[in-house]
Design a protein around this motif. Structure first.
Motif, PDB file in Angstrom:
ATOM      1  N   UNK A 164      52.161   4.609   8.241  1.00 37.32           N
ATOM      2  CA  UNK A 164      50.747   5.007   8.175  1.00 37.32           C
ATOM      3  C   UNK A 164      49.899   4.277   9.214  1.00 37.32           C
ATOM      4  N   UNK A 165      50.556   3.570  10.133  1.00 35.84           N
ATOM      5  CA  UNK A 165      49.818   2.739  11.091  1.00 35.84           C
ATOM      6  C   UNK A 165      48.996   3.549  12.085  1.00 35.84           C
ATOM      7  N   UNK A 166      49.323   4.817  12.268  1.00 34.68           N
ATOM      8  CA  UNK A 166      48.595   5.662  13.222  1.00 34.68           C
ATOM      9  C   UNK A 166      47.671   6.658  12.529  1.00 34.68           C
ATOM     10  N   UNK A 167      47.557   6.566  11.210  1.00 34.17           N
ATOM     11  CA  UNK A 167      46.713   7.507  10.470  1.00 34.17           C
ATOM     12  C   UNK A 167      45.282   7.471  10.991  1.00 34.17           C
ATOM     13  N   UNK A 168      44.721   8.669  11.223  1.00 32.62           N
ATOM     14  CA  UNK A 168      43.328   8.760  11.656  1.00 32.62           C
ATOM     15  C   UNK A 168      43.106   8.564  13.140  1.00 32.62           C
ATOM     16  N   UNK A 169      44.160   8.290  13.888  1.00 30.71           N
ATOM     17  CA  UNK A 169      44.020   8.079  15.330  1.00 30.71           C
ATOM     18  C   UNK A 169      44.255   9.395  16.073  1.00 30.71           C
ATOM     19  N   UNK A 170      43.513   9.592  17.145  1.00 32.44           N
ATOM     20  CA  UNK A 170      43.678  10.796  17.956  1.00 32.44           C
ATOM     21  C   UNK A 170      44.903  10.657  18.852  1.00 32.44           C
TER      22      UNK A 170
ATOM     23  N   UNK B 116      46.518   7.249  20.537  1.00 24.32           N
ATOM     24  CA  UNK B 116      47.916   6.861  20.355  1.00 24.32           C
ATOM     25  C   UNK B 116      48.607   6.697  21.703  1.00 24.32           C
ATOM     26  N   UNK B 117      48.347   7.609  22.631  1.00 26.26           N
ATOM     27  CA  UNK B 117      48.938   7.510  23.963  1.00 26.26           C
ATOM     28  C   UNK B 117      48.488   6.250  24.677  1.00 26.26           C
ATOM     29  N   UNK B 118      47.232   5.920  24.530  1.00 29.22           N
ATOM     30  CA  UNK B 118      46.715   4.707  25.168  1.00 29.22           C
ATOM     31  C   UNK B 118      47.323   3.449  24.542  1.00 29.22           C
TER      32      UNK B 118
ATOM     33  N   UNK C 170      57.048   5.959  18.730  1.00 35.31           N
ATOM     34  CA  UNK C 170      57.900   7.163  18.652  1.00 35.31           C
ATOM     35  C   UNK C 170      58.538   7.354  17.281  1.00 35.31           C
ATOM     36  N   UNK C 171      58.882   6.255  16.622  1.00 34.08           N
ATOM     37  CA  UNK C 171      59.564   6.335  15.330  1.00 34.08           C
ATOM     38  C   UNK C 171      58.573   6.517  14.174  1.00 34.08           C
ATOM     39  N   UNK C 172      57.293   6.245  14.446  1.00 31.10           N
ATOM     40  CA  UNK C 172      56.260   6.551  13.463  1.00 31.10           C
ATOM     41  C   UNK C 172      55.913   8.028  13.534  1.00 31.10           C
ATOM     42  N   UNK C 173      55.835   8.561  14.750  1.00 31.08           N
ATOM     43  CA  UNK C 173      55.480   9.962  14.939  1.00 31.08           C
ATOM     44  C   UNK C 173      56.587  10.900  14.487  1.00 31.08           C
ATOM     45  N   UNK C 174      57.853  10.439  14.535  1.00 29.12           N
ATOM     46  CA  UNK C 174      58.983  11.352  14.252  1.00 29.12           C
ATOM     47  C   UNK C 174      58.981  11.932  12.847  1.00 29.12           C
TER      48      UNK C 174
END
Length: 308
Positions: free
Chosen positions: A292-298, A302-304, A198-202
């Protein structure tokens, strides 16, 4: 100091990471002790200060040339294919390895974080002048005795090769230590992705920093560092008791007799290097890595991941 990722069962174990960081403390302290035996020699940090290098077509400083020459050899030996090695020379200016790259287990998420330019600037402008203060003052005294006075009596002892060789060793150790923050972040992220996502997406860098910060660990690190610097920097022939470790944080940088009398290193300077620079910069690397840990992920990926 190298890490063998081909045999380590879990390169992201926090116990293993702490062991690596603790060993790097020794490498950094011993390197600083050796560098402190030479004067400041500011000429080696100034760009275009050496005609010999200009004639060769190199426009950087003596230290930058030393780094490039050293890292050129190391690159051919595939040093910078390792996940914990980062050159100060732009990778585009280094040769390809002579040997084929080793096949490492997937460890870090793909990223381009390299803070070596900041490390180099801080080291040359702040750390070197401080740790070489005693050698510089001693040099000035010797020169005055020879009738050399004024600006010529300070800073330069002519040991450009020796000083730069030690600078390279210290810089490489500091770089490894700071960039190891990526391993810390990856380890903690894998342990609890849902706490970070959540804090990466914010995004929320302040909260991410709070999730990776352990004040008690930092307190113990600084006290251990002070004790090591005192003991390693002492002349073994002197019978001096180790001063008690001061409380953290306000007095952790307190002066002790080893600094200004019998010691080979500015103990307070070593502690301050970690407290004011290495630890904060490592946190910056850790937070930037997480951002940047979620870069390129759908979104589905991310939900999974957040469910684990």
């Amino acid at each position: 100091m190298q890490s063998n990722y081909s045999i380590d069962e879990d390169p992201l174990s926090l116990d293993r990471i702490r062991s690596v960081l603790t060993r790097l403390e020794d490498t950094i302290i011993f390197g600083l002790i050796e560098r402190a035996q030479f004067a400041h020699n500011p000429k080696i940090y100034q760009k275009n200060a050496f005609k010999e290098l200009r004639d060769m077509g190199f426009e950087g400083s003596w230290l930058e040339w030393f780094l490039k020459e050293t890292e050129t050899f190391h690159a051919r030996a595939r040093r910078y294919t390792s996940p914990d090695e980062y050159p100060f020379t732009p990778i585009s200016e280094l040769p390809s390895p002579v040997l084929p790259p080793l096949k490492y287990k997937p460890i870090l998420y793909p990223n381009n974080i390299n803070v070596n330019p900041s490390i180099l600037t801080f080291y040359t402008n702040y750390i070197v002048p401080r740790i070489t203060r005693h050698a510089t003052l001693k040099l000035a005294s010797v020169k005055r005795a020879q009738g050399i006075m004024g600006g010529d009596e300070f800073e330069d002892d002519g040991n450009y090769g020796s000083a730069a060789t030690l600078d390279v060793e210290v810089l490489q150790a500091i770089s490894k230590r700071v960039h190891y923050g990526k391993f810390v972040s990856e380890s903690k992220f894998r342990a609890a992705p849902g706490a970070f996502i959540p804090h990466i997406l914010k995004p929320d860098p302040a909260t991410l920093e709070s999730l990776i910060t352990k004040p008690e660990v930092e307190r113990k690190l600084l006290l251990r560092l002070r004790k090591k610097a005192v003991n390693y920097g002492r002349d073994a022939t002197l019978e001096v008791e180790t001063p008690p470790s001061p409380p953290y944080p306000s007095e952790v940088n307190g002066t002790n007799g080893v600094n200004d009398t019998n010691g080979k290193i500015d103990v307070d300077g070593v502690v301050e290097l970690y407290d004011s620079y290495i630890i904060p910069l490592t946190k910056e690397v850790e937070v930037e890595y997480l951002l940047h840990r979620l870069d390129g992920m759908s979104e589905d990926q991310i939900e999974e991941l957040a469910k684990t």
